[in-house]
Design a protein around this motif. Structure first.
Motif, PDB file in Angstrom:
ATOM      1  N   VAL A  92       4.883   6.422   3.746  1.00 52.93           N
ATOM      2  CA  VAL A  92       4.945   5.198   2.957  1.00 52.93           C
ATOM      3  C   VAL A  92       6.120   5.349   1.995  1.00 52.93           C
ATOM      4  CG1 VAL A  92       3.789   3.740   1.257  1.00 52.93           C
ATOM      5  CG2 VAL A  92       2.474   4.761   3.134  1.00 52.93           C
ATOM      6  N   TYR A  93       6.989   4.376   1.998  1.00 58.91           N
ATOM      7  CA  TYR A  93       8.166   4.401   1.129  1.00 58.91           C
ATOM      8  C   TYR A  93       7.920   3.449  -0.041  1.00 58.91           C
ATOM      9  CZ  TYR A  93      10.801   7.165   4.444  1.00 58.91           C
ATOM     10  OH  TYR A  93      11.244   8.193   5.247  1.00 58.91           O
ATOM     11  N   LEU A  94       8.137   3.960  -1.234  1.00 58.08           N
ATOM     12  CA  LEU A  94       7.842   3.192  -2.441  1.00 58.08           C
ATOM     13  C   LEU A  94       9.093   3.079  -3.301  1.00 58.08           C
ATOM     14  CD1 LEU A  94       5.261   5.562  -2.171  1.00 58.08           C
ATOM     15  CD2 LEU A  94       4.239   3.637  -3.363  1.00 58.08           C
ATOM     16  N   CYS A  95       9.292   1.891  -3.829  1.00 54.39           N
ATOM     17  CA  CYS A  95      10.398   1.634  -4.738  1.00 54.39           C
ATOM     18  C   CYS A  95       9.931   1.878  -6.174  1.00 54.39           C
ATOM     19  CB  CYS A  95      10.857   0.188  -4.574  1.00 54.39           C
ATOM     20  SG  CYS A  95      12.236  -0.273  -5.624  1.00 54.39           S
ATOM     21  N   ASN A  96      10.785   2.496  -6.954  1.00 56.07           N
ATOM     22  CA  ASN A  96      10.503   2.736  -8.366  1.00 56.07           C
ATOM     23  C   ASN A  96      11.662   2.216  -9.201  1.00 56.07           C
ATOM     24  OD1 ASN A  96      11.011   4.757 -10.851  1.00 56.07           O
ATOM     25  ND2 ASN A  96       8.819   4.475 -10.513  1.00 56.07           N
ATOM     26  N   VAL A  97      11.348   1.495 -10.246  1.00 55.10           N
ATOM     27  CA  VAL A  97      12.387   0.968 -11.131  1.00 55.10           C
ATOM     28  C   VAL A  97      12.162   1.492 -12.535  1.00 55.10           C
ATOM     29  CG1 VAL A  97      11.073  -1.154 -11.535  1.00 55.10           C
ATOM     30  CG2 VAL A  97      13.516  -1.100 -12.001  1.00 55.10           C
TER      31      VAL A  97
END
Length: 123
Positions: A92-97
């Motif tokens: 699972v690829y997750l974006c973090n800002v």
């Protein structure tokens, strides 16, 4: 209120390519950096690649030479081009800002995660 939307996951065969996108929106926010992490079943989240507002990039060793992170001119959309994908990239690829919220007139640092997008690479 900030919103973070991810897209682009899917299933490919060994050696295939996928492009993930992460868009951050919201009034009164300033984005400092956006990164892509991945989490395999039962493991911790690991950084894949990140890019700062200045355009500085950072890659995990496993991503170097295969993945490219880039940022649109509006600064708030980031793409992760993944080439030569391998079965071990399945996760699972997750974006973090990471950024600063000025919506109430005062600066508040924040960090937020997307909901994640599944990438499957078959052998």
């Amino acid at each position: 209120q900030m919103q973070l939307v991810e897209s682009g996951g899917g299933s490919v065969e060994n050696g295939g390519s996928l492009r993930l996108s992460c868009t951050v929106s919201g009034s009164g926010i300033s984005v400092n950096a956006i990164g892509w992490f991945r989490q395999r079943s039962g493991t911790q989240r690991d950084l894949v690649a990140s890019i700062t507002s200045a355009g500085r990039t950072n890659y995990a060793d496993s991503a170097k030479g295969r993945f490219t992170i880039s940022r649109d001119k509006d600064q708030n959309t980031v793409h992760l081009q993944m080439n030569n994908l391998k079965p071990e990239d399945t996760a699972v690829y997750l974006c973090n800002v990471a950024g600063v919220d000025y919506s109430d007139g005062d600066p508040h640092e924040f960090g937020a995660w997307g909901q994640g997008t599944q990438v499957n690479v078959s052998s």
